[in-house]
Motif scaffolding. Structure first.
Motif, PDB file in Angstrom:
ATOM      1  N   GLU A 176      -4.117 -25.802  -9.491  1.00  0.00           N
ATOM      2  CA  GLU A 176      -5.437 -25.375  -9.962  1.00  0.00           C
ATOM      3  C   GLU A 176      -6.009 -24.180  -9.212  1.00  0.00           C
ATOM      4  O   GLU A 176      -6.715 -23.362  -9.795  1.00  0.00           O
ATOM      5  CB  GLU A 176      -6.421 -26.551  -9.880  1.00  0.00           C
ATOM      6  N   PHE A 177      -5.732 -24.108  -7.910  1.00  0.00           N
ATOM      7  CA  PHE A 177      -6.387 -23.054  -7.104  1.00  0.00           C
ATOM      8  C   PHE A 177      -5.452 -22.238  -6.226  1.00  0.00           C
ATOM      9  O   PHE A 177      -5.903 -21.353  -5.507  1.00  0.00           O
ATOM     10  CB  PHE A 177      -7.443 -23.694  -6.175  1.00  0.00           C
ATOM     11  N   LYS A 178      -4.166 -22.599  -6.193  1.00  0.00           N
ATOM     12  CA  LYS A 178      -3.199 -21.926  -5.314  1.00  0.00           C
ATOM     13  C   LYS A 178      -3.583 -22.046  -3.830  1.00  0.00           C
ATOM     14  O   LYS A 178      -3.408 -21.110  -3.050  1.00  0.00           O
ATOM     15  CB  LYS A 178      -3.019 -20.444  -5.710  1.00  0.00           C
ATOM     16  N   VAL A 179      -4.118 -23.207  -3.478  1.00  0.00           N
ATOM     17  CA  VAL A 179      -4.359 -23.477  -2.056  1.00  0.00           C
ATOM     18  C   VAL A 179      -3.475 -24.653  -1.631  1.00  0.00           C
ATOM     19  O   VAL A 179      -3.200 -25.554  -2.425  1.00  0.00           O
ATOM     20  CB  VAL A 179      -5.838 -23.813  -1.714  1.00  0.00           C
ATOM     21  N   LYS A 180      -3.018 -24.595  -0.376  1.00  0.00           N
ATOM     22  CA  LYS A 180      -2.262 -25.728   0.163  1.00  0.00           C
ATOM     23  C   LYS A 180      -3.241 -26.619   0.897  1.00  0.00           C
ATOM     24  O   LYS A 180      -4.138 -26.134   1.591  1.00  0.00           O
ATOM     25  CB  LYS A 180      -1.176 -25.226   1.109  1.00  0.00           C
ATOM     26  N   THR A 181      -3.068 -27.929   0.703  1.00  0.00           N
ATOM     27  CA  THR A 181      -3.981 -28.883   1.332  1.00  0.00           C
ATOM     28  C   THR A 181      -3.192 -29.974   2.044  1.00  0.00           C
ATOM     29  O   THR A 181      -2.009 -30.186   1.766  1.00  0.00           O
ATOM     30  CB  THR A 181      -4.898 -29.571   0.292  1.00  0.00           C
ATOM     31  N   GLU A 182      -3.890 -30.648   2.925  1.00  0.00           N
ATOM     32  CA  GLU A 182      -3.342 -31.819   3.588  1.00  0.00           C
ATOM     33  C   GLU A 182      -4.276 -32.969   3.222  1.00  0.00           C
ATOM     34  O   GLU A 182      -5.496 -32.788   3.218  1.00  0.00           O
ATOM     35  CB  GLU A 182      -3.387 -31.562   5.090  1.00  0.00           C
ATOM     36  N   THR A 183      -3.696 -34.117   2.898  1.00  0.00           N
ATOM     37  CA  THR A 183      -4.509 -35.273   2.522  1.00  0.00           C
ATOM     38  C   THR A 183      -4.748 -36.111   3.769  1.00  0.00           C
ATOM     39  O   THR A 183      -3.793 -36.572   4.395  1.00  0.00           O
ATOM     40  CB  THR A 183      -3.773 -36.114   1.457  1.00  0.00           C
ATOM     41  N   LEU A 184      -6.013 -36.300   4.133  1.00  0.00           N
ATOM     42  CA  LEU A 184      -6.307 -37.018   5.374  1.00  0.00           C
ATOM     43  C   LEU A 184      -6.390 -38.523   5.162  1.00  0.00           C
ATOM     44  O   LEU A 184      -5.731 -39.281   5.837  1.00  0.00           O
ATOM     45  CB  LEU A 184      -7.603 -36.512   6.003  1.00  0.00           C
ATOM     46  N   LYS A 185      -7.229 -38.950   4.222  1.00  0.00           N
ATOM     47  CA  LYS A 185      -7.304 -40.393   3.989  1.00  0.00           C
ATOM     48  C   LYS A 185      -7.943 -40.720   2.645  1.00  0.00           C
ATOM     49  O   LYS A 185      -8.672 -39.904   2.068  1.00  0.00           O
ATOM     50  CB  LYS A 185      -8.069 -41.097   5.112  1.00  0.00           C
ATOM     51  N   HIS A 186      -7.650 -41.943   2.210  1.00  0.00           N
ATOM     52  CA  HIS A 186      -8.264 -42.430   0.979  1.00  0.00           C
ATOM     53  C   HIS A 186      -9.710 -42.795   1.302  1.00  0.00           C
ATOM     54  O   HIS A 186      -9.985 -43.435   2.317  1.00  0.00           O
ATOM     55  CB  HIS A 186      -7.492 -43.668   0.483  1.00  0.00           C
TER      56      HIS A 186
END
Ligand SMILES: Nc1nc2c([nH]c(=O)n2[C@@H]2O[C@H](COP(=O)(O)OP(=O)(O)OP(=O)(O)O)[C@@H](O)[C@H]2O)c(=O)[nH]1
Length: 127
Positions: A54-64
């Protein structure tokens, strides 16, 4: 029930919301970016894939953070929200026509996807 993931990205007490493009289901409504979980994908992988598509950004998922369900009558969703951080890239719009960084108070003034009202209420109690 369709499983949908959404990213809660916070920057200086403001949250990232995006407005769905007009031609999409729930077009014109604001949402937390994300989308449907694909087959054989973990929710975390789905959030990271969607944010990149959607945005061409890389992300890290921290927590639910929280999960809610919503019945849109013609379909039902389970919406799982994850705290995410952007690790790389600048936002580029592909599926949305606008993004905004909003405080939880400001979010109330925006026209959200129906399911997100309960999500925002829950976020208020935990963030
Ligand atoms: N990403 C996202 N979807 C939401 C939220 N709230 C909510 O009701 N939804 C709904 O959940 C569904 C997610 O589907 P989507 O269209 O974004 O997902 P996708 O990109 O995988 O689907 P597509 O490739 O079929 O367009 C939509 O019906 C959307 O309106 C939210 O906060 N974030």
């Amino acid at each position: 029930m369709t499983q949908v993931v959404a990213a809660i990205i916070k920057k200086e007490n403001k949250f990232l919301l995006a407005r769905r493009a007009k031609h999409k289901v729930h077009g014109g409504k604001w949402e937390f970016p994300g989308g449907k979980i694909d087959l054989y994908e973990t929710p975390e992988q789905a959030v990271e894939r969607e944010l990149y598509e959607e945005f061409k950004v890389k992300t890290e998922t921290l927590k639910h953070l929280v999960t809610i369900t919503h019945d849109y009558k013609d379909f039902k969703i389970e919406l799982m929200a994850f705290e995410s951080v952007v690790t790389e890239g600048d936002f580029e719009l592909n599926d949305h026509d606008q993004i905004a960084w909003l405080s939880l108070e400001e979010i109330s003034d925006y026209e959200l996807a129906e399911a997100d009202r309960e999500l925002v209420d829950k976020l208020r109690t935990i963030l």
